[in-house]
Design a protein around this motif. Structure first.
Motif, short mmCIF file in Angstrom:
data_model
loop_
_atom_site.label_atom_id
_atom_site.label_comp_id
_atom_site.label_asym_id
_atom_site.label_seq_id
_atom_site.Cartn_x
_atom_site.Cartn_y
_atom_site.Cartn_z
N ARG A 189 0.84 -1.21 0.00
CA ARG A 189 0.00 0.00 0.00
C ARG A 189 0.87 1.26 0.00
NH1 ARG A 189 -3.54 -0.73 5.06
NH2 ARG A 189 -4.71 1.07 4.32
N LEU A 190 1.98 1.19 0.71
CA LEU A 190 2.87 2.37 0.73
C LEU A 190 3.47 2.63 -0.65
CD1 LEU A 190 4.61 1.81 4.19
CD2 LEU A 190 3.14 3.76 3.56
N LYS A 191 3.80 1.55 -1.36
CA LYS A 191 4.35 1.71 -2.73
C LYS A 191 3.29 2.31 -3.65
CE LYS A 191 8.08 -1.59 -3.05
NZ LYS A 191 8.36 -3.01 -3.14
N VAL A 192 2.06 1.79 -3.54
CA VAL A 192 0.96 2.30 -4.37
C VAL A 192 0.71 3.78 -4.03
CG1 VAL A 192 -1.55 2.11 -4.78
CG2 VAL A 192 -0.11 0.07 -4.76
N PHE A 193 0.79 4.09 -2.74
CA PHE A 193 0.58 5.49 -2.32
C PHE A 193 1.61 6.41 -2.99
CE2 PHE A 193 1.85 8.87 0.69
CZ PHE A 193 0.68 9.62 0.63
N ASP A 194 2.87 6.02 -2.92
CA ASP A 194 3.93 6.86 -3.52
C ASP A 194 3.73 7.00 -5.03
OD1 ASP A 194 5.14 7.30 -1.16
OD2 ASP A 194 6.80 5.89 -1.45
N ALA A 195 3.45 5.87 -5.67
CA ALA A 195 3.40 5.88 -7.14
C ALA A 195 2.13 6.53 -7.67
CB ALA A 195 3.50 4.44 -7.66
N LEU A 196 0.99 6.27 -7.03
CA LEU A 196 -0.28 6.69 -7.63
C LEU A 196 -0.97 7.84 -6.90
CD1 LEU A 196 -1.84 3.21 -8.57
CD2 LEU A 196 -0.36 4.68 -9.93
#
Ligand SMILES: Nc1ncnc2c1ncn2[C@@H]1O[C@H](COP(=O)(O)OP(=O)(O)OP(=O)(O)O)[C@@H](O)[C@H]1O
Ligand SMILES: Nc1ccn([C@@H]2O[C@H](COP(=O)(O)O)[C@@H](O)[C@H]2O)c(=O)n1
Ligand SMILES: [Mg+2]
Length: 240
Positions: A189-196
């Motif tokens: 979720r943290l990766k998705v938050f940063d990317a999207l």
């Protein structure tokens, strides 16, 4: 109980919003709010008011839901958490339930049309006109689809800016039985938050609609930054 009342100065603000959003309205979603419905009693909500939309953004565990509860109490907003609406779909065994569950487990984003349909349904069946839309838009695709389907933009956007280690700590301590509150999904979720999600934050910052809140400290310390945002909009304060 709070009362659904608004100070006279809000009328000025609402009209300003109409003018600002004139080009994107296209009488879609707005129609529900522009229908003249007689007042039931003096001082109650009037359905002919322009909706006042606040998007509430921030990483997982940044405290969006917690702060929204306080805004609801003080300023009489209706809180719509996109994540809660999706979890409700899962619980109701809807046709999309399994797909939503798998998407949430993976920390990915559910197709925009589905999430927007759930938000739209809640807004259109609400007597309120002040909405906190929490956890949406999660991506530029979410954002653009909302504008196209609803024909409206948010009036303001709150962004809870919280360090990753603090977000991870809070989520792991949340203890509400959420399928995504585990270290494997949190990392996704943290990766998705940063990317999207961060590009959405940037978009609203550049549009001058973003209120960045430093989301560290106690709940009350953080709310001290949130309160003036709404107090300055001249909504009548309904509870201290
Ligand atoms: N300032 C704070 N200090 C410590 N704990 C907090 C603070 N604010 C919220 N919490 C706690 O952290 C957890 C996450 O908060 P909350 O559910 O409000 O976050 P969220 O941004 O809505 O997260 P998500 O995106 O995962 O739904 C909750 O258990 C909440 O009680
Ligand atoms: N616009 C959104 C919002 C949420 N999701 C999915 O739900 C999960 C939980 O959301 P919270 O806001 O409660 O943290 C999120 O990780 C996504 O999987 C979504 O797809 N679209
Ligand atoms: Mg939440």
């Amino acid at each position: 109980m709070w009362r659904r009342v608004v100070s006279a100065s809000h009328f000025t603000f609402a009209h300003k919003s109409i003018a600002n959003n004139k080009d994107v309205c296209k009488l879609k979603f707005w129609e529900a709010f522009t229908t003249e419905i007689p007042l039931k009693e003096k001082g109650t909500f009037q359905r002919d008011k322009t909706p006042f939309i606040t998007f509430v953004l921030g990483g997982p565990g940044s405290g969006k839901g917690t702060q929204c509860m306080k805004i609801v109490e003080n300023f009489g907003f209706t809180h719509l958490s996109a994540g809660d609406l999706l979890r409700r779909e899962i619980a109701s065994n809807s046709a999309d339930g399994t797909m939503i569950l798998n998407t949430i487990k993976e920390g990915k984003i559910v197709p925009s049309e589905l999430t927007i349909r759930l938000i739209q349904k809640e807004m259109e069946s609400s007597d309120n006109y002040k909405f906190l839309i929490d956890g949406f838009p999660r991506s530029e695709e979410n954002r653009i689809a909302f504008e196209q389907i609803m024909g409206v933009e948010p009036d303001i956007v709150l962004f809870f800016d919280c360090p990753e280690d603090e977000m991870v700590k809070r989520v792991l301590n949340r203890n509400q039985g959420r399928v995504d509150d585990n270290i494997v999904t949190i990392k996704k979720r943290l990766k998705v938050f940063d990317a999207l999600n961060l590009p959405v934050v940037k978009y609203y910052m550049e549009k001058g609609k973003l209120y960045k809140i430093k989301a560290v400290g106690t709940v009350d310390e953080i709310y001290k930054q949130v309160y003036p945002v709404f107090a300055s909009l001249n909504f009548e304060q309904v509870r201290e």
